[in-house]
Scaffold this active site. Structure first.
Site, PDB file in Angstrom:
ATOM      1  CG  ASP A  42      -0.390  -0.056   2.654  1.00  0.00           C
ATOM      2  OD1 ASP A  42       0.752  -0.002   2.726  1.00  0.00           O
ATOM      3  OD2 ASP A  42      -0.861   0.001   3.531  1.00  0.00           O
ATOM      4  CG  ASP A  81       0.280  -4.075   2.035  1.00  0.00           C
ATOM      5  OD1 ASP A  81       0.578  -5.105   2.805  1.00  0.00           O
ATOM      6  OD2 ASP A  81       1.130  -3.113   2.063  1.00  0.00           O
ATOM      7  CE  LYS A 111       3.076  -5.829   3.735  1.00  0.00           C
ATOM      8  NZ  LYS A 111       2.538  -4.912   4.754  1.00  0.00           N
ATOM      9  CD  GLU A 113       0.488  -1.656   8.213  1.00  0.00           C
ATOM     10  OE1 GLU A 113       0.067  -1.022   9.061  1.00  0.00           O
ATOM     11  OE2 GLU A 113       0.848  -1.100   6.945  1.00  0.00           O
ATOM     12  CD  GLU A 176       7.622  -0.372   7.932  1.00  0.00           C
ATOM     13  OE1 GLU A 176       6.900  -1.135   7.619  1.00  0.00           O
ATOM     14  OE2 GLU A 176       7.971   0.724   7.768  1.00  0.00           O
TER      15      GLU A 176
HETATM   16  O1  KIV Z   1       3.385  -1.070   1.804  1.00  0.00           O
HETATM   17  C1  KIV Z   1       4.675  -1.494   1.799  1.00  0.00           C
HETATM   18  O2  KIV Z   1       5.438  -1.182   0.605  1.00  0.00           O
HETATM   19  C2  KIV Z   1       5.027  -2.463   2.636  1.00  0.00           C
HETATM   20  C3  KIV Z   1       6.470  -2.858   2.660  1.00  0.00           C
HETATM   21  C4  KIV Z   1       7.410  -1.793   2.757  1.00  0.00           C
HETATM   22  C5  KIV Z   1       6.812  -3.715   3.754  1.00  0.00           C
HETATM   23  O3  KIV Z   1       4.226  -2.423   3.733  1.00  0.00           O
END
Ligand code: KIV
Length: 259
Positions: A42, A81, A111, A113, A176
């Site tokens: 994202d 994401d 993915k 968070e 992170e």
């Molecule tokens: O959104 C993103 O690019 C990320 C990575 C940098 C881990 O979450």
């Protein structure tokens, strides 16, 4: 690359490489260059759209960019994401949105968070057959709560989040913005691979935002974001050279014209 092979890299002692990409052309270069995984992050809100943070990114935008990336990729594991606030809308809604992303794009995983607070969501997704990568430590979708991007130093919270994500079935975990020593502790504690960004060298793999690592980002970049070339300078020089050639009437020349 498949999810099981990605996860197995840790047992095999092989470091994993991951980069973000958001479009066909760059994804093709990354894939052909041999990166293990491409994340349609994202972060596209900032690098592709010029937004101040990742919060405005929508599911439709993630789907659009992931489709572009998947058209190019033959080898790498493509992960999309989940944009804010999808995974906070309940297990059912998150499964629905994630399944839509998988069906419409052809990516292999999502993915999200979160750690302990997202355990039920991760478990639900995995039970539905959707591979999940977790993301703990500095969570950019929390930027308003943090009042900026802050390095996370609470070992107890971090370890609890990491264990919860693993126990819920995540196949990997982004770490992170945490001290290297903490990333090392999490990495040696977990069986699943950790992918670091601003988390030192002891993780099982690394990820960077493509535009940062190519030196395309203007303005402030975080300390961890090493530029491996200066594409911004190269592109600016090429554009100046093009403008100059057109203005002087030397482009197009004979070689670049039809008889
Ligand atoms: O959104 C993103 O690019 C990320 C990575 C940098 C881990 O979450």
């Amino acid at each position: 690359m498949t999810v099981p092979r990605f996860a197995a890299a840790k047992r095999e002692g092989r470091k994993l490489t991951m980069l973000t990409a958001y479009d066909f052309s760059f994804a093709k270069i990354l894939d052909e260059a041999g990166v293990d995984s491409i994340l349609v992050g994202d972060s596209l809100g900032m690098v592709m759209q010029g937004q101040p943070n990742t919060l405005p990114v929508t599911v439709d935008e993630i789907i659009y960019h992931t489709k572009c990336v998947c058209r190019a990729v033959q080898h790498a594991l493509v992960i999309a994401d989940l944009p804010f606030p999808v995974n906070h809308l309940g297990v059912h809604k998150t499964i629905e949105m994630s399944a839509r992303i998988l069906k419409e794009t052809g990516c292999q995983a999502v993915k999200l968070e979160g750690g302990a607070d997202q355990a039920a969501v991760i478990e639900g997704l995995v039970r539905a057959g959707i591979p999940v990568m977790g993301h703990v430590g500095l969570r950019p979708q929390n930027v308003l709560m943090m009042g900026g991007y802050r390095i996370q130093r609470d070992a107890e919270i971090l370890l609890a989040d990491a264990r919860a994500a693993q126990d819920a079935g995540a196949f990997g975990l982004v770490l992170e913005g945490i001290p290297s020593s903490l990333a090392k502790e999490v990495t040696t504690t977990l069986l699943i691979p950790t992918i670091g960004i601003g988390a030192g060298s002891e993780c099982d793999g690394q990820v960077l935002v493509l535009h940062d690592m190519l030196g395309l980002t203007s303005g402030n970049v975080p300390k961890f974001a090493k530029a491996f070339c200066n594409l911004r300078q190269s592109v600016a020089a090429a554009v100046q050279s093009y403008c100059s050639d057109v203005q002087r009437g030397v482009f197009p020349d004979h070689q670049h014209s039809y008889e």
